[in-house]
Design an enzyme around this catalytic site. Structure first.
Site, PDB file in Angstrom:
ATOM      1  N   GLY A  12       0.806  -1.217   0.000  1.00  0.00           N
ATOM      2  CA  GLY A  12       0.000   0.000   0.000  1.00  0.00           C
ATOM      3  C   GLY A  12       0.843   1.272   0.000  1.00  0.00           C
ATOM      4  N   ILE A  13       0.404   2.241   0.772  1.00  0.00           N
ATOM      5  CA  ILE A  13       1.081   3.539   0.822  1.00  0.00           C
ATOM      6  C   ILE A  13       2.512   3.374   1.328  1.00  0.00           C
ATOM      7  CG2 ILE A  13       1.092   5.744   2.082  1.00  0.00           C
ATOM      8  CD1 ILE A  13      -2.025   5.668   1.874  1.00  0.00           C
ATOM      9  N   ASN A  62       3.689   4.774   9.383  1.00  0.00           N
ATOM     10  CA  ASN A  62       2.665   4.556   8.355  1.00  0.00           C
ATOM     11  C   ASN A  62       1.698   3.420   8.715  1.00  0.00           C
ATOM     12  OD1 ASN A  62       1.642   4.371   5.366  1.00  0.00           O
ATOM     13  ND2 ASN A  62       2.490   2.339   5.838  1.00  0.00           N
ATOM     14  N   ALA A  63       2.136   2.448   9.517  1.00  0.00           N
ATOM     15  CA  ALA A  63       1.271   1.294   9.824  1.00  0.00           C
ATOM     16  C   ALA A  63      -0.060   1.785  10.381  1.00  0.00           C
ATOM     17  CB  ALA A  63       1.956   0.379  10.830  1.00  0.00           C
ATOM     18  N   ILE A  65      -4.602   0.696  10.761  1.00  0.00           N
ATOM     19  CA  ILE A  65      -5.790  -0.104  10.450  1.00  0.00           C
ATOM     20  C   ILE A  65      -7.011   0.809  10.503  1.00  0.00           C
ATOM     21  CG2 ILE A  65      -4.822  -2.308  11.231  1.00  0.00           C
ATOM     22  CD1 ILE A  65      -6.484  -1.966  13.828  1.00  0.00           C
ATOM     23  N   TYR A 127     -11.315   5.078  14.284  1.00  0.00           N
ATOM     24  CA  TYR A 127     -10.289   5.485  13.303  1.00  0.00           C
ATOM     25  C   TYR A 127     -10.126   7.007  13.309  1.00  0.00           C
ATOM     26  CZ  TYR A 127      -7.824   5.795   8.799  1.00  0.00           C
ATOM     27  OH  TYR A 127      -6.907   6.058   7.799  1.00  0.00           O
TER      28      TYR A 127
HETATM   29  N1  LIG Z   1      -5.877   3.781   1.938  1.00  0.00           N
HETATM   30  C1  LIG Z   1      -6.486   4.889   2.346  1.00  0.00           C
HETATM   31  O1  LIG Z   1      -7.571   5.246   1.848  1.00  0.00           O
HETATM   32  C2  LIG Z   1      -5.838   5.759   3.408  1.00  0.00           C
HETATM   33  C3  LIG Z   1      -6.294   7.088   3.516  1.00  0.00           C
HETATM   34  C4  LIG Z   1      -5.739   7.893   4.497  1.00  0.00           C
HETATM   35  C5  LIG Z   1      -4.764   7.413   5.331  1.00  0.00           C
HETATM   36  N2  LIG Z   1      -4.340   6.115   5.204  1.00  0.00           N
HETATM   37  C6  LIG Z   1      -3.321   5.662   6.146  1.00  0.00           C
HETATM   38  O2  LIG Z   1      -2.179   5.254   5.434  1.00  0.00           O
HETATM   39  C7  LIG Z   1      -1.519   4.235   6.176  1.00  0.00           C
HETATM   40  C8  LIG Z   1      -1.255   3.036   5.266  1.00  0.00           C
HETATM   41  O3  LIG Z   1      -2.512   2.574   4.825  1.00  0.00           O
HETATM   42  P1  LIG Z   1      -2.713   1.646   3.531  1.00  0.00           P
HETATM   43  O4  LIG Z   1      -3.936   2.129   2.867  1.00  0.00           O
HETATM   44  O5  LIG Z   1      -1.455   1.513   2.789  1.00  0.00           O
HETATM   45  O6  LIG Z   1      -3.088   0.284   4.283  1.00  0.00           O
HETATM   46  P2  LIG Z   1      -2.775  -1.252   3.969  1.00  0.00           P
HETATM   47  O7  LIG Z   1      -2.542  -1.450   2.515  1.00  0.00           O
HETATM   48  O8  LIG Z   1      -3.852  -1.994   4.654  1.00  0.00           O
HETATM   49  O9  LIG Z   1      -1.381  -1.467   4.731  1.00  0.00           O
HETATM   50  C9  LIG Z   1      -1.332  -1.347   6.123  1.00  0.00           C
HETATM   51  C10 LIG Z   1       0.099  -1.579   6.548  1.00  0.00           C
HETATM   52  O10 LIG Z   1       0.183  -1.499   7.982  1.00  0.00           O
HETATM   53  C11 LIG Z   1       0.842  -2.637   8.469  1.00  0.00           C
HETATM   54  N3  LIG Z   1       0.331  -2.954   9.799  1.00  0.00           N
HETATM   55  C12 LIG Z   1      -0.961  -3.145  10.172  1.00  0.00           C
HETATM   56  N4  LIG Z   1      -1.028  -3.490  11.466  1.00  0.00           N
HETATM   57  C13 LIG Z   1       0.257  -3.519  11.928  1.00  0.00           C
HETATM   58  C14 LIG Z   1       0.849  -3.821  13.169  1.00  0.00           C
HETATM   59  N5  LIG Z   1       0.114  -4.162  14.250  1.00  0.00           N
HETATM   60  N6  LIG Z   1       2.200  -3.772  13.280  1.00  0.00           N
HETATM   61  C15 LIG Z   1       2.967  -3.448  12.207  1.00  0.00           C
HETATM   62  N7  LIG Z   1       2.472  -3.149  11.001  1.00  0.00           N
HETATM   63  C16 LIG Z   1       1.124  -3.194  10.862  1.00  0.00           C
HETATM   64  C17 LIG Z   1       0.558  -3.729   7.431  1.00  0.00           C
HETATM   65  O11 LIG Z   1       1.567  -4.736   7.394  1.00  0.00           O
HETATM   66  P3  LIG Z   1       1.343  -6.193   8.078  1.00  0.00           P
HETATM   67  O12 LIG Z   1      -0.020  -6.646   7.719  1.00  0.00           O
HETATM   68  O13 LIG Z   1       2.467  -7.022   7.537  1.00  0.00           O
HETATM   69  O14 LIG Z   1       1.501  -5.933   9.543  1.00  0.00           O
HETATM   70  C18 LIG Z   1       0.594  -2.943   6.131  1.00  0.00           C
HETATM   71  O15 LIG Z   1       1.903  -2.829   5.654  1.00  0.00           O
HETATM   72  C19 LIG Z   1      -2.408   3.898   7.372  1.00  0.00           C
HETATM   73  O16 LIG Z   1      -1.932   4.560   8.517  1.00  0.00           O
HETATM   74  C20 LIG Z   1      -3.755   4.449   6.947  1.00  0.00           C
HETATM   75  O17 LIG Z   1      -4.556   4.807   8.039  1.00  0.00           O
HETATM   76  C21 LIG Z   1      -4.847   5.280   4.254  1.00  0.00           C
END
Ligand SMILES: NC(=O)c1ccc[n+]([C@@H]2O[C@H](COP(=O)([O-])OP(=O)(O)OC[C@H]3O[C@@H](n4cnc5c(N)ncnc54)[C@H](OP(=O)(O)O)[C@@H]3O)[C@@H](O)[C@H]2O)c1
Length: 230
Positions: A12-13, A62-63, A65, A127
Site C-alpha cells: 500500500g502507501i 505509516n502502519a 488499520i 479510526y
Molecule cells: N488507503 C487509504 O484510503 C488511506 C487514507 C488515508 C490514510 N491512510 C493511512 O495510510 C496508512 C497506510 O494505509 P494503507 O492504505 O497503505 O493500508 P494497507 O494497505 O492496509 O497497509 C497497512 C500496513 O500497515 C501494516 N500494519 C498493520 N497493522 C500492523 C501492526 N500491528 N504492526 C505493524 N504493522 C502493521 C501492514 O503490514 P502487516 O499486515 O504485515 O503488519 C501494512 O503494511 C495507514 O496509517 C492508513 O490509516 C490510508
C-alpha cells in the site's frame, strides 16, 4: 547513506514510500507484522530499533488499520485495537528514535495520518479519533523538538487505492447492497476531484518533507485529498 524506517512499508502507501525513498538513495528498513514487528508490542518495537545496525535519520509512522462499524455496535476490542496500531504504535516507534535524532542534530518524523485526522466520517469513530490523536502527537512533538532541527509532520491523505480501501469497499457492498461501482463512487465523491489518491502522491510528499528544502516545515498536517479538507 541516510537510513529510513517505514512501518507498514510492505504494501500500500508504505510500499510506495519505501520505493520512493530507495529511489532517492535512502537505505530503508520496513517494520510490519510480516517482517516480524508488531508495532502494538512496546517491547518488540524497542528490541527491533535496538537491533538496527545503523542510526535512523527518518521515521515514517505509516502502519495503520481502519475498521468500521456503527458506533452503537462498537466494542472495546475495536476501539483499543485501532488505537493500539494507529496511536500507540506511532508512540512506541517515535520514542525509540526521537531523543537520538535530537542528540545527533536533526532528522525527520513523518506520521501518515488521514483526512480522518482533520474531519469526521461516520462509522469509523475509533479510526477518526485515533488519527486526530496522531495529528495531536505530531503538533505537540513539533513544538517540543523545534529547536533540535528534527521536523515532525503529518500527511493526511484522502481515500487511496490500497488493501485498506478494498476492505472499506467490501464493507459498503456487504452492508448496503450497493455494487462495486456504486461503492467506489460513494467513497470517491468525498474527494472534490472525484477520484482516489495514488500511494505515489503520498510518497512524493514524504520525499519533499525529508529534503533540506523542507527543513523549516514542522508541525504541519499536509492534506493530500483533492481539496476535501482545507
Ligand atoms: N488507503 C487509504 O484510503 C488511506 C487514507 C488515508 C490514510 N491512510 C493511512 O495510510 C496508512 C497506510 O494505509 P494503507 O492504505 O497503505 O493500508 P494497507 O494497505 O492496509 O497497509 C497497512 C500496513 O500497515 C501494516 N500494519 C498493520 N497493522 C500492523 C501492526 N500491528 N504492526 C505493524 N504493522 C502493521 C501492514 O503490514 P502487516 O499486515 O504485515 O503488519 C501494512 O503494511 C495507514 O496509517 C492508513 O490509516 C490510508
Amino acid at each position: 547513506m541516510k537510513h529510513a524506517v517505514v512501518t507498514g512499508g510492505n504494501r500500500g502507501i508504505g510500499a510506495a514510500i519505501v520505493q520512493a525513498l530507495q529511489g532517492a538513495g535512502f537505505r530503508t528498513t520496513v517494520m510490519s507484522r510480516s517482517s516480524g514487528v508488531d508495532v502494538t508490542d512496546a517491547a518488540a518495537v524497542a528490541d527491533a530499533f535496538a537491533a538496527l545496525d545503523a542510526p535512523v535519520d527518518v521515521l515514517v509512522n505509516n502502519a495503520g488499520i481502519a475498521p468500521s462499524t456503527p458506533f452503537s455496535r462498537m466494542d472495546e476490542e475495536h476501539w483499543h485495537d485501532t488505537f493500539a496500531v494507529n496511536v500507540h504504535g506511532a508512540f512506541y516507534c517515535t520514542r525509540a528514535v526521537l531523543p537520538a535524532l535530537a542528540k545527533r542534530g536533526g532528522g525527520r518524523v513523518i506520521n501518515i495520518a488521514s483526512t480522518a485526522g482533520l474531519k469526521g466520517y461516520g462509522y469509523v469513530a475509533a479510526y477518526v479519533a485515533s488519527k486526530h490523536a496522531l495529528v495531536g502527537l505530531t503538533r505537540a512533538l513539533a513544538a517540543e523538538y523545534a529547536a533540535s532541527d528534527v521536523t515532525i509532520n503529518a500527511i493526511c491523505p484522502g481515500f487511496a487505492e490500497t488493501d485498506l480501501l478494498r476492505a472499506s469497499l467490501d464493507n459498503i457492498i456487504d452492508k448496503t447492497g450497493r455494487d462495486e461501482a456504486q461503492a467506489r463512487a460513494a467513497l470517491a465523491s468525498s474527494n472534490p476531484q472525484g477520484r482516489f489518491i495514488e500511494p505515489e502522491e503520498v510518497a512524493a510528499a514524504v520525499l519533499w518533507l525529508v529534503s533540506d528544502a523542507a527543513r523549516s516545515v514542522t508541525g504541519q498536517c499536509i492534506s493530500i485529498s483533492g481539496g476535501e479538507t482545507t
